[in-house]
Design a protein around this motif. Sequence first.
Motif, PDB file in Angstrom:
ATOM      1  N   SER A 267      61.397   9.396  46.424  1.00  0.00           N
ATOM      2  CA  SER A 267      62.099   9.259  47.705  1.00  0.00           C
ATOM      3  C   SER A 267      62.919  10.518  48.011  1.00  0.00           C
ATOM      4  CB  SER A 267      63.010   8.028  47.669  1.00  0.00           C
ATOM      5  OG  SER A 267      64.156   8.304  46.880  1.00  0.00           O
ATOM      6  N   ALA A 268      63.299  10.664  49.271  1.00  0.00           N
ATOM      7  CA  ALA A 268      64.055  11.830  49.726  1.00  0.00           C
ATOM      8  C   ALA A 268      65.436  11.856  49.071  1.00  0.00           C
ATOM      9  CB  ALA A 268      64.196  11.806  51.237  1.00  0.00           C
TER      10      ALA A 268
ATOM     11  N   GLU B 150      65.196  13.151  45.591  1.00  0.00           N
ATOM     12  CA  GLU B 150      64.931  14.600  45.646  1.00  0.00           C
ATOM     13  C   GLU B 150      66.231  15.374  45.911  1.00  0.00           C
ATOM     14  OE1 GLU B 150      61.860  16.625  48.207  1.00  0.00           O
ATOM     15  OE2 GLU B 150      60.640  14.990  47.339  1.00  0.00           O
TER      16      GLU B 150
END
Length: 123
Positions: free
Chosen positions: A1-2, A5
């Motif tokens: 997932s963002a 990250e």
Amino acid sequence: SAFAEDEGKRYAKAVEMLKKMKAAVNAKTNSFENNMKVLREQHATALLELESNLRSEMNREITNRDEQHQRVLADAHKKITEAASFVPKEAVEKAQLELKEVEDAHNLVLSKKNALFDAETSA
């Protein structure tokens, strides 16, 4: 997932910053330790020079006093010799004995000085 990250990037940035800070601290510590080493060496050199100067000054002073004393002793011998013709024999002998005591004391001081300097030189 963002989100994960982003967290990963932030963590990597933090680790990078910590590494840079640690490197800066190490560099400052090394610099400080080197400066202290230089100062210690300069201090040791200055002490050695001071000691050497003191020793040569002392030696010079002792030599001057010794030469001065030798002149006084030679003068005393001369005066005793000159007086021997018109002063009672007992007075001359007494003066010679006293002078001998002074010379012995003088030589004792000199031998102590030499022993002291020899001991320090060989140490």
